[in-house]
Write a protein that holds these residues in place. Structure first.
Motif, PDB file in Angstrom:
ATOM      1  N   SER A  11       0.828  -1.203   0.000  1.00  0.00           N
ATOM      2  CA  SER A  11       0.000   0.000   0.000  1.00  0.00           C
ATOM      3  C   SER A  11       0.865   1.256   0.000  1.00  0.00           C
ATOM      4  CB  SER A  11      -0.916   0.011   1.222  1.00  0.00           C
ATOM      5  OG  SER A  11      -0.162   0.275   2.404  1.00  0.00           O
ATOM      6  N   GLN A  12       0.247   2.367  -0.361  1.00  0.00           N
ATOM      7  CA  GLN A  12       0.960   3.640  -0.381  1.00  0.00           C
ATOM      8  C   GLN A  12       1.514   3.971   1.005  1.00  0.00           C
ATOM      9  OE1 GLN A  12      -1.428   7.201  -0.880  1.00  0.00           O
ATOM     10  NE2 GLN A  12       0.156   8.170  -2.126  1.00  0.00           N
ATOM     11  N   ALA A  13       0.725   3.720   2.055  1.00  0.00           N
ATOM     12  CA  ALA A  13       1.163   4.044   3.412  1.00  0.00           C
ATOM     13  C   ALA A  13       2.305   3.140   3.857  1.00  0.00           C
ATOM     14  CB  ALA A  13      -0.011   3.925   4.385  1.00  0.00           C
ATOM     15  N   GLU A  14       2.240   1.847   3.520  1.00  0.00           N
ATOM     16  CA  GLU A  14       3.324   0.931   3.873  1.00  0.00           C
ATOM     17  C   GLU A  14       4.628   1.346   3.197  1.00  0.00           C
ATOM     18  OE1 GLU A  14       1.060  -3.346   4.521  1.00  0.00           O
ATOM     19  OE2 GLU A  14       1.220  -2.530   2.500  1.00  0.00           O
ATOM     20  N   ALA A  15       4.538   1.681   1.914  1.00  0.00           N
ATOM     21  CA  ALA A  15       5.731   2.106   1.185  1.00  0.00           C
ATOM     22  C   ALA A  15       6.272   3.415   1.754  1.00  0.00           C
ATOM     23  CB  ALA A  15       5.398   2.275  -0.298  1.00  0.00           C
ATOM     24  N   ALA A  16       5.382   4.329   2.123  1.00  0.00           N
ATOM     25  CA  ALA A  16       5.804   5.621   2.657  1.00  0.00           C
ATOM     26  C   ALA A  16       6.486   5.464   4.012  1.00  0.00           C
ATOM     27  CB  ALA A  16       4.603   6.561   2.779  1.00  0.00           C
ATOM     28  N   LEU A  17       5.932   4.594   4.868  1.00  0.00           N
ATOM     29  CA  LEU A  17       6.550   4.356   6.175  1.00  0.00           C
ATOM     30  C   LEU A  17       7.949   3.782   6.004  1.00  0.00           C
ATOM     31  CD1 LEU A  17       6.411   4.206   9.272  1.00  0.00           C
ATOM     32  CD2 LEU A  17       5.387   1.933   9.023  1.00  0.00           C
ATOM     33  N   ALA A  18       8.074   2.810   5.125  1.00  0.00           N
ATOM     34  CA  ALA A  18       9.381   2.186   4.907  1.00  0.00           C
ATOM     35  C   ALA A  18      10.383   3.191   4.360  1.00  0.00           C
ATOM     36  CB  ALA A  18       9.236   1.006   3.947  1.00  0.00           C
ATOM     37  N   LYS A  19       9.971   3.989   3.369  1.00  0.00           N
ATOM     38  CA  LYS A  19      10.883   4.944   2.761  1.00  0.00           C
ATOM     39  C   LYS A  19      11.345   5.990   3.769  1.00  0.00           C
ATOM     40  CE  LYS A  19      12.572   8.401   0.195  1.00  0.00           C
ATOM     41  NZ  LYS A  19      12.892   9.780   0.609  1.00  0.00           N
ATOM     42  N   SER A  20      10.420   6.550   4.543  1.00  0.00           N
ATOM     43  CA  SER A  20      10.783   7.612   5.487  1.00  0.00           C
ATOM     44  C   SER A  20      11.668   7.079   6.609  1.00  0.00           C
ATOM     45  CB  SER A  20       9.525   8.276   6.064  1.00  0.00           C
ATOM     46  OG  SER A  20       8.718   7.334   6.755  1.00  0.00           O
ATOM     47  N   TRP A  21      11.334   5.924   7.168  1.00  0.00           N
ATOM     48  CA  TRP A  21      12.090   5.414   8.321  1.00  0.00           C
ATOM     49  C   TRP A  21      13.465   4.912   7.912  1.00  0.00           C
ATOM     50  CZ3 TRP A  21      14.350   0.973  10.138  1.00  0.00           C
ATOM     51  CH2 TRP A  21      14.689   0.976  11.495  1.00  0.00           C
ATOM     52  N   VAL A  22      13.520   4.124   6.821  1.00  0.00           N
ATOM     53  CA  VAL A  22      14.804   3.539   6.418  1.00  0.00           C
ATOM     54  C   VAL A  22      15.779   4.626   5.981  1.00  0.00           C
ATOM     55  CG1 VAL A  22      15.935   2.070   4.708  1.00  0.00           C
ATOM     56  CG2 VAL A  22      13.882   1.262   5.882  1.00  0.00           C
ATOM     57  N   THR A  23      15.308   5.625   5.256  1.00  0.00           N
ATOM     58  CA  THR A  23      16.240   6.673   4.819  1.00  0.00           C
ATOM     59  C   THR A  23      16.708   7.523   6.002  1.00  0.00           C
ATOM     60  OG1 THR A  23      14.391   8.125   4.175  1.00  0.00           O
ATOM     61  CG2 THR A  23      15.413   6.787   2.443  1.00  0.00           C
ATOM     62  N   ARG A  24      15.895   7.634   7.034  1.00  0.00           N
ATOM     63  CA  ARG A  24      16.364   8.355   8.230  1.00  0.00           C
ATOM     64  C   ARG A  24      17.476   7.564   8.916  1.00  0.00           C
ATOM     65  NH1 ARG A  24      12.520   9.746  13.318  1.00  0.00           N
ATOM     66  NH2 ARG A  24      12.859   7.517  13.656  1.00  0.00           N
ATOM     67  N   GLN A  25      17.314   6.258   9.024  1.00  0.00           N
ATOM     68  CA  GLN A  25      18.376   5.434   9.606  1.00  0.00           C
ATOM     69  C   GLN A  25      19.626   5.472   8.727  1.00  0.00           C
ATOM     70  OE1 GLN A  25      15.807   5.577  11.989  1.00  0.00           O
ATOM     71  NE2 GLN A  25      17.492   4.325  12.762  1.00  0.00           N
ATOM     72  N   MET A  26      19.426   5.459   7.420  1.00  0.00           N
ATOM     73  CA  MET A  26      20.542   5.538   6.487  1.00  0.00           C
ATOM     74  C   MET A  26      21.351   6.810   6.694  1.00  0.00           C
ATOM     75  SD  MET A  26      20.214   6.506   2.476  1.00  0.00           S
ATOM     76  CE  MET A  26      19.563   8.076   3.091  1.00  0.00           C
ATOM     77  N   ARG A  27      20.655   7.904   6.898  1.00  0.00           N
ATOM     78  CA  ARG A  27      21.334   9.195   7.089  1.00  0.00           C
ATOM     79  C   ARG A  27      22.232   9.153   8.325  1.00  0.00           C
ATOM     80  NH1 ARG A  27      18.069  14.908   7.583  1.00  0.00           N
ATOM     81  NH2 ARG A  27      19.349  16.142   6.144  1.00  0.00           N
ATOM     82  N   GLU A  28      21.743   8.548   9.399  1.00  0.00           N
ATOM     83  CA  GLU A  28      22.549   8.434  10.609  1.00  0.00           C
ATOM     84  C   GLU A  28      23.733   7.499  10.372  1.00  0.00           C
ATOM     85  OE1 GLU A  28      21.633   7.846  15.230  1.00  0.00           O
ATOM     86  OE2 GLU A  28      21.352   5.984  14.092  1.00  0.00           O
ATOM     87  N   THR A  29      23.492   6.379   9.687  1.00  0.00           N
ATOM     88  CA  THR A  29      24.562   5.427   9.414  1.00  0.00           C
ATOM     89  C   THR A  29      25.687   6.080   8.626  1.00  0.00           C
ATOM     90  OG1 THR A  29      22.985   3.587   9.422  1.00  0.00           O
ATOM     91  CG2 THR A  29      25.106   3.203   8.342  1.00  0.00           C
ATOM     92  N   ALA A  30      25.329   6.850   7.601  1.00  0.00           N
ATOM     93  CA  ALA A  30      26.337   7.518   6.780  1.00  0.00           C
ATOM     94  C   ALA A  30      27.111   8.552   7.599  1.00  0.00           C
ATOM     95  CB  ALA A  30      25.675   8.182   5.576  1.00  0.00           C
ATOM     96  N   ALA A  31      26.413   9.267   8.473  1.00  0.00           N
ATOM     97  CA  ALA A  31      27.073  10.279   9.303  1.00  0.00           C
ATOM     98  C   ALA A  31      28.031   9.632  10.303  1.00  0.00           C
ATOM     99  CB  ALA A  31      26.028  11.116  10.035  1.00  0.00           C
ATOM    100  N   LEU A  32      27.634   8.495  10.874  1.00  0.00           N
ATOM    101  CA  LEU A  32      28.506   7.798  11.816  1.00  0.00           C
ATOM    102  C   LEU A  32      29.766   7.291  11.126  1.00  0.00           C
ATOM    103  CD1 LEU A  32      25.809   5.803  13.818  1.00  0.00           C
ATOM    104  CD2 LEU A  32      27.279   7.614  14.732  1.00  0.00           C
ATOM    105  N   GLY A  33      29.610   6.786   9.907  1.00  0.00           N
ATOM    106  CA  GLY A  33      30.775   6.332   9.158  1.00  0.00           C
ATOM    107  C   GLY A  33      31.754   7.462   8.909  1.00  0.00           C
ATOM    108  N   ARG A  34      31.235   8.611   8.506  1.00  0.00           N
ATOM    109  CA  ARG A  34      32.114   9.750   8.265  1.00  0.00           C
ATOM    110  C   ARG A  34      32.791  10.204   9.551  1.00  0.00           C
ATOM    111  NH1 ARG A  34      34.305  13.874   8.494  1.00  0.00           N
ATOM    112  NH2 ARG A  34      33.174  14.399  10.387  1.00  0.00           N
ATOM    113  N   GLU A  35      32.096  10.136  10.678  1.00  0.00           N
ATOM    114  CA  GLU A  35      32.681  10.506  11.973  1.00  0.00           C
ATOM    115  C   GLU A  35      33.864   9.603  12.311  1.00  0.00           C
ATOM    116  OE1 GLU A  35      29.950  10.609  15.226  1.00  0.00           O
ATOM    117  OE2 GLU A  35      28.494  11.836  14.141  1.00  0.00           O
ATOM    118  N   ILE A  36      33.702   8.322  12.109  1.00  0.00           N
ATOM    119  CA  ILE A  36      34.756   7.374  12.464  1.00  0.00           C
ATOM    120  C   ILE A  36      36.015   7.633  11.650  1.00  0.00           C
ATOM    121  CG2 ILE A  36      35.410   4.923  12.353  1.00  0.00           C
ATOM    122  CD1 ILE A  36      32.528   4.250  13.173  1.00  0.00           C
ATOM    123  N   LEU A  37      35.861   8.026  10.394  1.00  0.00           N
ATOM    124  CA  LEU A  37      37.022   8.298   9.555  1.00  0.00           C
ATOM    125  C   LEU A  37      37.672   9.651   9.836  1.00  0.00           C
ATOM    126  CD1 LEU A  37      35.847   5.824   7.943  1.00  0.00           C
ATOM    127  CD2 LEU A  37      36.737   6.948   5.895  1.00  0.00           C
TER     128      LEU A  37
END
Length: 401
Positions: free
Chosen positions: A328-354
């Motif tokens: 459904s549109q809502a299921e896809a929207a929830l997945a897109k918003s939540w996963v990309t927010r976690q992705m943003r943190e993951t990428a920032a943590l990687g850059r911090e470590i380096l």
């Protein structure tokens, strides 16, 4: 405490801590391992230079097709690819590089999906092999200079019907792969009924002007473009007849947002992999930083984000396979918003470590860190997708008009 055993296929690398990719069949694994070899041998050596110069490695797309990686020979002919296979394939492309995922996925994902939604079944079936073999190349032109999140009711590009011909006027922006496309799928508002229609416009049609965008700091290898339409004439037969409103177009978005979820998973796998390798090798105070408590805590957070995101992506694929229809549109929207927010943190943590090395292309993490910002935004911003979910769970729309 011992770590979990490595995935049998190593497709998503050490980041697949919970062995999600073991859900793939042996033949799917074989096909994806062949893609992985192609990416390591052909793509990886070219990425830093092309990213630095903002050049599109279009030859990689051509070689990808020649290698038979779009519809692998290992899988049964004539059958649809399993959603899980398609998802992991997207993640593997994004694990190598976000721009590469769009260079290939924009054709077999976005362009192909809009054509499938908009064309009669038999006409699409006849055209599908040409799309998948890149003999017909295309892109989807929706976003405009002044309209992004409000495209549902704010498109400025117009389509005026004159007998059996339509005249298109307007401008599009941020259109990926436009320079490499023979066909532009242009969304425009019908001046007669104010509803959205989509047209197949030849890229070389009179009145079409395509200008590559410059100055980007993210997804630099994607040839995003401005498209200007000056009194462009298109025959009625070039209109996609099954898209007659934005609601019809939303059927395509339901299928496209899960693709972005898998891309965000792949980006996290890539940044985690390169960060972990760096931490094992980089020494400070006489020992590798991988042995420092705060570095390990950040790596654990990155790994948790990645595997939780994988769980969401896998469940979307399972739901699609179970029901035979997009989520459904809502299921896809929830997945897109939540996963990309976690992705943003993951990428920032990687850059911090380096540390300071985190902004150098030679260590790879800088590419992922920059590209995460684009994935976070397109196919609906975090805020817009949150409102889609909010409307579904409360029964009340918070969108403003």
């Amino acid at each position: 405490m011992t770590s979990a055993p490595p995935s049998r296929d190593k497709l998503l690398g050490e980041g697949d801590f919970l062995s999600w990719s073991s859900l793939l069949t042996d033949t799917e694994h074989q096909a994806l391992m062949r893609q992985r070899r192609f990416l390591v041998e052909k793509a990886q050596p070219a990425l830093a230079e092309h990213w630095d110069q903002g050049l599109t490695p279009h030859v990689l797309r051509e070689e990808y097709v020649r290698e038979g990686l779009v519809r692998p020979a290992e899988l049964p002919a004539g059958e649809d690819l399993r959603p899980l296979f398609v998802g992991v394939r997207n993640a593997e492309l994004s694990r190598m590089d976000g721009s590469l995922a769009i260079l290939i996925g924009g054709q077999i994902g976005m362009f192909n999906t809009v054509m499938r939604v908009g064309l009669p079944e038999q006409e699409y079936a006849n055209l599908r092999p040409e799309i998948e073999e890149f003999r017909v190349t295309g892109c989807f032109a929706l976003t405009e200079p002044e309209h992004g999140s409000d495209v549902a009711g704010g498109l400025s590009t117009s389509a005026e019907r004159r007998g059996d011909t339509w005249v298109l006027r307007g401008e599009k922006k941020w259109i990926g792969n436009a320079e490499l496309s023979q066909v532009l799928l242009v969304a425009a508002v019908d001046t007669a009924d104010a509803q959205v229609k989509v047209f197949r416009v030849p890229a070389d049609a009179p009145g079409v002007d395509i200008e590559r965008m410059t100055g980007k700091t993210s997804l630099r290898m994607v040839g995003n473009a401005r498209i200007r339409l000056h009194e462009v004439e298109v025959a009625e037969e070039m209109r996609l007849p099954r898209i007659n409103s934005f609601a019809d177009l939303n059927r395509a978005f339901r299928q496209l947002r899960p693709d972005v979820v898998w891309n965000a998973v792949g980006l996290q796998a890539g940044v985690y992999e390169h960060t972990l390798a760096y931490a094992r090798e980089r020494e400070q105070f006489g020992r590798p930083i991988a042995g420092f408590q705060l570095v390990q805590e950040k790596l654990a957070r990155m790994l948790g984000n990645l595997n939780a995101s994988l769980g969401v992506a896998v469940r979307l694929a399972q739901r699609e396979e179970e029901t035979g229809a997009p989520v459904s549109q809502a299921e896809a929207a929830l997945a897109k918003s939540w996963v990309t927010r976690q992705m943003r943190e993951t990428a920032a943590l990687g850059r911090e470590i380096l540390g300071g090395n985190g902004i150098l292309l030679e260590h790879h993490v800088a590419r992922f860190h920059a590209d995460a910002e684009s994935l976070y935004t397109f196919e609906g911003t975090y805020e817009i997708n949150s409102l889609i979910v909010g409307r579904a769970v409360t029964g009340r729309s918070a969108f403003t008009t």
